[in-house]
Design a protein around this motif. Structure first.
Motif, PDB file in Angstrom:
ATOM      1  N   LYS A   1       0.875  -1.169   0.000  1.00 41.46           N
ATOM      2  CA  LYS A   1       0.000   0.000   0.000  1.00 41.46           C
ATOM      3  C   LYS A   1       0.911   1.216   0.000  1.00 41.46           C
ATOM      4  O   LYS A   1       1.690   1.422   0.932  1.00 41.46           O
ATOM      5  N   LEU A   2       0.844   2.008  -1.057  1.00 43.21           N
ATOM      6  CA  LEU A   2       1.772   3.133  -1.233  1.00 43.21           C
ATOM      7  C   LEU A   2       1.012   4.441  -1.130  1.00 43.21           C
ATOM      8  O   LEU A   2       0.154   4.737  -1.971  1.00 43.21           O
ATOM      9  N   GLY A   3       1.310   5.221  -0.096  1.00 41.79           N
ATOM     10  CA  GLY A   3       0.620   6.487   0.110  1.00 41.79           C
ATOM     11  C   GLY A   3       1.226   7.229   1.289  1.00 41.79           C
ATOM     12  O   GLY A   3       2.256   6.805   1.845  1.00 41.79           O
ATOM     13  N   PRO A   4       0.630   8.351   1.720  1.00 41.54           N
ATOM     14  CA  PRO A   4       1.162   9.098   2.865  1.00 41.54           C
ATOM     15  C   PRO A   4       1.222   8.234   4.119  1.00 41.54           C
ATOM     16  O   PRO A   4       0.316   7.434   4.376  1.00 41.54           O
ATOM     17  N   GLY A   5       2.304   8.419   4.891  1.00 43.43           N
ATOM     18  CA  GLY A   5       2.491   7.632   6.106  1.00 43.43           C
ATOM     19  C   GLY A   5       3.681   6.700   6.018  1.00 43.43           C
ATOM     20  O   GLY A   5       4.037   6.032   6.985  1.00 43.43           O
ATOM     21  N   ILE A   6       4.320   6.656   4.838  1.00 35.88           N
ATOM     22  CA  ILE A   6       5.497   5.780   4.669  1.00 35.88           C
ATOM     23  C   ILE A   6       6.727   6.427   5.315  1.00 35.88           C
ATOM     24  O   ILE A   6       7.469   5.776   6.054  1.00 35.88           O
TER      25      ILE A   6
ATOM     26  N   LEU B   1      -6.006   8.205  -1.774  1.00 34.57           N
ATOM     27  CA  LEU B   1      -4.687   8.796  -1.516  1.00 34.57           C
ATOM     28  C   LEU B   1      -3.575   7.747  -1.530  1.00 34.57           C
ATOM     29  O   LEU B   1      -2.452   8.023  -1.105  1.00 34.57           O
ATOM     30  N   TYR B   2      -3.883   6.534  -1.990  1.00 32.12           N
ATOM     31  CA  TYR B   2      -2.848   5.495  -2.063  1.00 32.12           C
ATOM     32  C   TYR B   2      -3.105   4.628  -3.285  1.00 32.12           C
ATOM     33  O   TYR B   2      -4.151   4.728  -3.939  1.00 32.12           O
TER      34      TYR B   2
ATOM     35  N   ILE C   1      -1.780  -5.452   8.016  1.00 35.46           N
ATOM     36  CA  ILE C   1      -1.984  -4.042   8.363  1.00 35.46           C
ATOM     37  C   ILE C   1      -0.846  -3.247   7.753  1.00 35.46           C
ATOM     38  O   ILE C   1       0.270  -3.750   7.609  1.00 35.46           O
ATOM     39  N   SER C   2      -1.130  -2.024   7.372  1.00 37.35           N
ATOM     40  CA  SER C   2      -0.101  -1.258   6.667  1.00 37.35           C
ATOM     41  C   SER C   2      -0.140   0.201   7.111  1.00 37.35           C
ATOM     42  O   SER C   2       0.111   0.505   8.274  1.00 37.35           O
ATOM     43  N   LEU C   3      -0.510   1.111   6.222  1.00 30.97           N
ATOM     44  CA  LEU C   3      -0.519   2.536   6.540  1.00 30.97           C
ATOM     45  C   LEU C   3      -1.707   2.882   7.422  1.00 30.97           C
ATOM     46  O   LEU C   3      -2.748   2.230   7.377  1.00 30.97           O
ATOM     47  N   ASP C   4      -1.553   3.940   8.220  1.00 34.94           N
ATOM     48  CA  ASP C   4      -2.617   4.406   9.117  1.00 34.94           C
ATOM     49  C   ASP C   4      -3.799   4.917   8.292  1.00 34.94           C
ATOM     50  O   ASP C   4      -3.674   5.849   7.508  1.00 34.94           O
ATOM     51  N   GLU C   5      -4.962   4.258   8.477  1.00 35.00           N
ATOM     52  CA  GLU C   5      -6.147   4.615   7.678  1.00 35.00           C
ATOM     53  C   GLU C   5      -6.994   5.702   8.324  1.00 35.00           C
ATOM     54  O   GLU C   5      -7.960   6.178   7.716  1.00 35.00           O
ATOM     55  N   GLU C   6      -6.652   6.085   9.561  1.00 37.49           N
ATOM     56  CA  GLU C   6      -7.487   7.071  10.254  1.00 37.49           C
ATOM     57  C   GLU C   6      -6.849   8.461  10.295  1.00 37.49           C
ATOM     58  O   GLU C   6      -7.553   9.465  10.414  1.00 37.49           O
TER      59      GLU C   6
ATOM     60  N   THR D   1      10.504  -1.406  -3.978  1.00 33.70           N
ATOM     61  CA  THR D   1       9.204  -0.931  -4.482  1.00 33.70           C
ATOM     62  C   THR D   1       8.875   0.439  -3.892  1.00 33.70           C
ATOM     63  O   THR D   1       8.409   1.336  -4.607  1.00 33.70           O
ATOM     64  N   ILE D   2       9.144   0.620  -2.592  1.00 32.06           N
ATOM     65  CA  ILE D   2       8.927   1.935  -1.956  1.00 32.06           C
ATOM     66  C   ILE D   2       9.840   2.976  -2.617  1.00 32.06           C
ATOM     67  O   ILE D   2       9.423   4.100  -2.901  1.00 32.06           O
ATOM     68  N   ALA D   3      11.101   2.576  -2.895  1.00 32.29           N
ATOM     69  CA  ALA D   3      12.057   3.498  -3.548  1.00 32.29           C
ATOM     70  C   ALA D   3      11.548   3.909  -4.934  1.00 32.29           C
ATOM     71  O   ALA D   3      11.588   5.087  -5.297  1.00 32.29           O
ATOM     72  N   GLU D   4      11.040   2.960  -5.705  1.00 29.78           N
ATOM     73  CA  GLU D   4      10.524   3.266  -7.054  1.00 29.78           C
ATOM     74  C   GLU D   4       9.309   4.183  -6.990  1.00 29.78           C
ATOM     75  O   GLU D   4       9.126   5.051  -7.852  1.00 29.78           O
TER      76      GLU D   4
END
Length: 585
Positions: A73-78, A186-187, A108-113, A311-314
């Protein structure tokens, strides 16, 4: 769809009734719903590698399909976060289950709240293509997170929300593609084993400035390049990577602790939040992502951790950022491949590693590059991998295969490390294939003669190495003064330039301008010394203790923001030798 467990062998599971499943599909294993990935499909049977502890699993428990490959899951919070090998946030897991990783907590991954300040760039009626930036979020004080249309998606904007604070699950834009509606949040998701698409791979032309003298001047790494740092135990691989992570001029740092000792990752966790980024004067963690997969974590997740990191770097590269990825160490990753291969009863190749080890290493390093992204911006991923050969033997398979696929090789030497010469990069066995590509940049941005100066200094070091072999046999006294001068100047070069103190505030990072002037001062001493030798002046007089002391200490005594003081030292050297030659004439 559902299959059943028919065999458990550590992290490797055999399952039956698997006809409708796909290769590389992510599955939930057992009643605890452990996360796994299908690695072999054969008629009605499948072999699954599980990314969690498998103790307690029983024959007959279900294997449930998710319908998709292992994806991030790629979005804000990384940024500023610390994940395990499959992008699960360790701080959040620690709150849920203090001190250990519980089984079956799911993906579980990025904060959804958490609410993010979203600035929408798209308008009604806009035609959006893949890679187009339709919103942006100020994720940290130093990095703007650009929200992009996922690859393969395009269409006309039919709905868009106003600027405001939203969580990542909010649909901010709706696209219409023929009869299909795409809801853009947003992801985005992306399978870890697939390289993200780009418009074009470009020729490398910029160096990654590290502030480490031996790297920047002698063995440069390019932005979008590949580099290996092999070395035995205690030679300083981790501290070298820490230095590169702290001081290199990449926009984003992705640090993967792949199978390393827990105390090393603890050091990273404790040090990085305290460090201040020299370019922004903000915390370094604002532009850092940590992936911790320590040696006591499940071995299959270690194998996935390098793919998670790249993958995060790309993803950040696609936004137009220059990303440096530190993998510490790829040997532990190769050991994970070997262990899983052994459990799969595959035919072993050299030293028990699987036959596909070279292709896996190549796949990883090939994902580096300087590119033009789908949205027209330029970005790069630079891959720097540490290698830990057993006993410091560089002829073992991981080091040898890595050497085939990287263009910069910084070999660490245990003799230098034991002599307290850090960084312990051996100038005789190291090389960089980027010098010719970066020549124009160095000549434009540092000095016209910088590459000639580099070649001259390296030649001195090579000559000194030959002379030391003679000295071991017959002693230094029998050498002519020209050769004794080479030995003394090479010693000065090693102590004053190549040796660098990571714990000294002035010496830990050195700008290119000062690096060049330091080399010029040493060259000036050598050139003047050669003139003096030809004038018949004894070597004992030429090696003036006071001047040598100034050369040795210029790295500490000359501030980084005032390298012109080295010009004064050079003038002093010239004056001393002029008077000396005049005196002996």
């Amino acid at each position: 769809m559902e299959g059943n467990i028919m065999g458990v062998n550590g992290p490797v599971i055999k399952a039956e009734h698997m006809k409708g499943f796909k290769m590389r599909e992510m599955v939930m294993v057992g009643f605890k719903k452990l996360i796994g990935e299908i690695i072999i499909l054969e008629e009605d049977y499948a072999t699954i590698q599980v990314y969690e502890e498998t103790s307690g699993l029983k024959i007959g428990e279900p294997v449930i399909s998710t319908g998709s490959p292992l994806s991030l899951k790629l979005g804000p919070g990384i940024l500023g976060n610390i994940f395990d090998g499959i992008e699960r946030p360790l701080e959040k897991i620690n709150e849920m289950s203090y001190g250990f990783l519980p089984e079956g907590i799911g993906l579980i991954s990025l904060d959804e709240e958490k609410l993010w300040p979203v600035d929408i760039n798209a308008k009604l009626g806009d035609e959006l293509k893949e890679g187009y930036i339709y919103a942006s979020v100020q994720e940290t004080e130093s990095i703007m997170h650009k929200i992009m249309v996922p690859p393969g998606v395009f269409g006309t904007v039919i709905e868009v929300i106003k600027n405001g604070n939203y969580n990542i699950e909010t649909t901010v834009v709706k696209l219409k593609q023929d009869e299909k509606i795409h809801e853009l949040k947003l992801y985005q998701y992306w399978p870890v084993r697939n390289p993200r698409p780009v418009k074009d791979k470009k020729t490398i032309f910029k160096p990654l400035i590290t502030g480490q003298r031996i790297i920047d001047m002698f063995f440069p790494i390019a932005k979008g390049g590949t580099c290996a740092i092999p070395g035995g135990f205690g030679t300083g691989k981790t501290i070298t990577q820490h230095q590169l992570a702290k001081w290199s001029d990449a926009d984003i740092i992705v640090y993967i602790g792949c199978g390393e000792r827990g105390n090393e990752m603890t050091e990273v966790l404790e040090d990085f939040p305290k460090l201040i980024d020299p370019r922004t004067n903000l915390p370094l963690m604002n532009r850092t992502v940590l992936i911790a997969n320590t040696s006591n974590m499940p071995v299959a997740a270690r194998e996935a951790s390098v793919y998670t990191g790249i993958t995060i770097a790309e993803y950040f590269r696609d936004m137009g950022y220059h990303v440096a990825i530190m993998a510490d160490s790829t040997s532990r990753w190769a050991e994970a491949l070997r262990e899983i291969s052994g459990r799969l009863e595959e035919m072993p190749a050299e030293e028990g590693y699987p036959a596909y080890l070279p292709s896996r290493i190549a796949e990883f390093y090939e994902r580096a590059g300087y590119v033009e992204n789908l949205n027209g911006s330029e970005g790069s991923v630079t891959v720097i991998g540490a290698v830990s050969p057993a006993g410091g033997d560089f002829s073992e398979p991981v080091t040898q295969n890595t050497k085939r696929f990287v263009s910069a090789f910084l070999g660490l030497d245990k003799k230098l490390a034991y002599a307290r010469h850090y960084p312990a990069i051996n100038w005789l066995s190291s090389y960089s294939g980027y010098t010719s590509l970066l020549k124009d940049w160095y000549e434009e941005n540092v000095a016209e003669d910088v590459m000639d100066l580099r070649a001259k200094m390296l030649k001195l070091l090579y000559e000194e190495n030959k002379l030391l072999e003679i000295v071991k046999l017959v002693g230094e006294d029998v050498l002519p003064d020209e050769q004794r001068l080479i030995i003394e100047v090479a010693k000065c070069l090693k102590i004053a330039f190549l040796q660098q103190n990571a714990y000294n505030a002035v010496d830990t990072f050195v700008p290119l301008g000062k690096q060049y002037k330091m080399l010029k001062a040493i060259e000036s001493f050598y050139d003047n010394g050669c003139r003096a030798v030809k004038a018949g002046i004894p070597i004992s007089v030429i090696m003036n203790k006071e001047l040598m002391e100034k050369l040795y200490k210029m790295k500490y005594n000359v501030p980084n923001d005032n390298p012109e003081l080295i010009d004064d030292l050079e003038s002093e050297l010239g004056k001393y030798f002029e008077e000396l030659i005049e005196k002996y004439r």
